[in-house]
Design an enzyme around this catalytic site. Structure first.
Site, PDB file in Angstrom:
ATOM      1  N   HIS A 167     -24.895 -31.322  35.793  1.00  0.00           N
ATOM      2  CA  HIS A 167     -26.097 -30.567  35.429  1.00  0.00           C
ATOM      3  C   HIS A 167     -25.747 -29.723  34.210  1.00  0.00           C
ATOM      4  O   HIS A 167     -24.979 -28.758  34.320  1.00  0.00           O
ATOM      5  CB  HIS A 167     -26.538 -29.694  36.607  1.00  0.00           C
ATOM      6  CG  HIS A 167     -26.887 -30.482  37.820  1.00  0.00           C
ATOM      7  ND1 HIS A 167     -26.688 -30.015  39.102  1.00  0.00           N
ATOM      8  CD2 HIS A 167     -27.425 -31.727  37.956  1.00  0.00           C
ATOM      9  CE1 HIS A 167     -27.082 -30.932  39.968  1.00  0.00           C
ATOM     10  NE2 HIS A 167     -27.531 -31.975  39.298  1.00  0.00           N
ATOM     11  N   GLU A 170     -25.382 -25.822  33.839  1.00  0.00           N
ATOM     12  CA  GLU A 170     -24.360 -25.158  34.652  1.00  0.00           C
ATOM     13  C   GLU A 170     -23.062 -25.065  33.832  1.00  0.00           C
ATOM     14  O   GLU A 170     -22.053 -25.692  34.137  1.00  0.00           O
ATOM     15  CB  GLU A 170     -24.185 -25.902  35.967  1.00  0.00           C
ATOM     16  CG  GLU A 170     -25.461 -25.865  36.795  1.00  0.00           C
ATOM     17  CD  GLU A 170     -25.481 -26.821  37.976  1.00  0.00           C
ATOM     18  OE1 GLU A 170     -24.414 -27.379  38.302  1.00  0.00           O
ATOM     19  OE2 GLU A 170     -26.559 -27.015  38.558  1.00  0.00           O
ATOM     20  N   HIS A 260     -19.869 -27.269  39.818  1.00  0.00           N
ATOM     21  CA  HIS A 260     -21.275 -26.940  39.581  1.00  0.00           C
ATOM     22  C   HIS A 260     -21.490 -25.433  39.532  1.00  0.00           C
ATOM     23  O   HIS A 260     -20.578 -24.639  39.757  1.00  0.00           O
ATOM     24  CB  HIS A 260     -22.144 -27.513  40.710  1.00  0.00           C
ATOM     25  CG  HIS A 260     -22.330 -28.989  40.651  1.00  0.00           C
ATOM     26  ND1 HIS A 260     -23.461 -29.581  40.128  1.00  0.00           N
ATOM     27  CD2 HIS A 260     -21.528 -30.010  41.056  1.00  0.00           C
ATOM     28  CE1 HIS A 260     -23.343 -30.897  40.213  1.00  0.00           C
ATOM     29  NE2 HIS A 260     -22.181 -31.181  40.776  1.00  0.00           N
ATOM     30  N   GLU A 336     -19.226 -24.725  43.892  1.00  0.00           N
ATOM     31  CA  GLU A 336     -20.351 -24.019  43.281  1.00  0.00           C
ATOM     32  C   GLU A 336     -19.947 -22.605  42.872  1.00  0.00           C
ATOM     33  O   GLU A 336     -19.288 -21.889  43.636  1.00  0.00           O
ATOM     34  CB  GLU A 336     -21.530 -23.932  44.265  1.00  0.00           C
ATOM     35  CG  GLU A 336     -22.088 -25.276  44.707  1.00  0.00           C
ATOM     36  CD  GLU A 336     -23.050 -25.892  43.706  1.00  0.00           C
ATOM     37  OE1 GLU A 336     -23.332 -25.246  42.664  1.00  0.00           O
ATOM     38  OE2 GLU A 336     -23.543 -27.008  43.968  1.00  0.00           O
TER      39      GLU A 336
END
Length: 376
Positions: A167, A170, A260, A336
């Site tokens: 993504h 990010e 991420h 994350e």
């Protein structure tokens, strides 16, 4: 005269009205080929010592409206040093309230990581003498999909894969990879030397160069969310996943990390593979060993807050972590990091930022080393 511009790598904003500094009205643009909006990055000129109030009037239409709660935008005068500025979210409108101390100032959703930085990272890594750069193919817009290989590439080596920035918005993910490389390529670091004695690392610093340059949040130039393409990628829609997956099938995988950032959860956390069909006691033990070692390695990591675990057999195998974990029966994690501050260890001035992401990348080598003996 006040001017707002975005004609630079990753720049993205829609101007509605910029005549009055105290009432600038903006819109978050969509990804270039998808109905997703959240990323912004723009330059304001001509407003030194004036109170700027930047109203994002469609913030409620963003992909993650909850991401604006307790969020503060990032700001920089030189695009090197970034800091947080007062930001509110009320009645569906996001508002940045800031008085710049110079005529040129940048605002961004998170600290950017430009394509030039990406190319510099590749060059610096190659210059270490420990790293080889391989061209796996091209994106839809013709950008290079590069793989960094670090290690002896012996058949007996453990195969450790790290990919980042599926993504593109990010950006903390590529800052993280820079940290991994800083430590892994340090000849004087004993952990790095011990790892490279037994393992070969395969690292893709940026899985989505097109989306990064376009200022997208989640998709590539064709509008594909790459982290939903792993079961059936194609060169027409998701060449980035197609060529990386093909290389993984050639090398094998013993450990996989997909890096991420999460818009809403203000913590660093891991998401594992409890829902894949082949999840068993061995993978459970590996997951627990890795998390325990990571907790010791970095106070920024925690294991209380995160995503709900998938029920047995209900994992979405189109996601990279699930696909790789199931295909190679290996330890596979999604890591994350927050767009907001990290509530585990808050910083009022900078929140979570590029440097903290980089330091976390350095720290990740310790839990990798801790579980090396258990990977096979």
């Amino acid at each position: 005269m006040l001017k707002i511009s975005t004609q630079f790598d990753g720049g993205n904003i829609e101007i509605v009205d910029a005549h009055t500094p105290s009432n600038i009205r903006l819109k978050l643009p969509k990804d270039n080929a998808a109905n997703i909006r959240q990323w912004f990055y723009f330059r304001v000129q001509g407003a030194a010592y004036q109170n700027l109030q930047l109203h994002f009037i469609n913030a409620a239409e963003s992909a993650y409206p909850a991401g604006w709660e307790d969020y503060e935008a990032m700001c920089s005068y030189d695009r090197i040093n970034w800091f947080r500025v007062p930001t509110t979210y009320e009645n569906g409108i996001l508002c940045i309230n800031h008085t710049p101390l110079a005529n040129s100032v940048y605002y961004a959703y998170f600290e950017p990581y430009s394509y030039e930085q990406h190319l510099n990272l590749l060059g610096d890594s190659q210059s270490s003498g420990l790293c080889q750069i391989e061209d796996l193919g091209s994106t839809i817009q013709g950008r290079d999909i590069n793989l960094l290989t670090i290690g002896n590439q012996a058949a007996s080596d453990l195969k450790i894969w790290i990919i980042a920035r599926q993504h593109p918005g990010e950006t903390m993910a590529e800052w993280f990879v820079e940290g991994v490389l800083n430590r892994l390529l340090d000849h004087q670091d004993p952990t790095a030397r011990a790892l490279l004695d037994r393992a070969t690392f395969y690292i893709v610093p940026n899985m989505n160069p097109d989306g990064s340059a376009l200022g997208n949040l989640r998709t590539n130039a064709a509008g594909a969310n790459l982290n939903r393409e792993w079961l059936n990628p194609s060169m027409e829609r998701s060449p980035e996943v197609f060529v990386v997956r093909q290389k993984m099938l050639e090398t094998g995988v013993d450990l996989f990390l997909d890096i991420h950032g999460d818009e809403t959860i203000p913590y660093v956390f891991l998401s594992g593979n409890e829902g894949i069909p082949s999840f068993d006691e061995r993978l459970y033990t590996l997951q627990e060993q890795f998390k325990h070692a990571f907790l010791v390695a970095s106070p920024d990591f925690q294991d209380k807050y995160g995503y709900e675990k998938d029920a047995p057999g209900e994992a979405n195998l189109s996601l990279a972590t699930s696909y790789i974990g199931e295909t190679f029966k290996c330890l596979a994690y999604t890591l994350e990091m927050p767009f907001k501050d990290n509530h585990q260890w808050p910083d009022d001035d900078f929140g979570w930022n590029g440097q903290r992401s980089l330091r976390l990348g350095e720290a990740i080598l310790s839990p990798i080393y801790a579980i090396l003996d258990s990977l096979r």
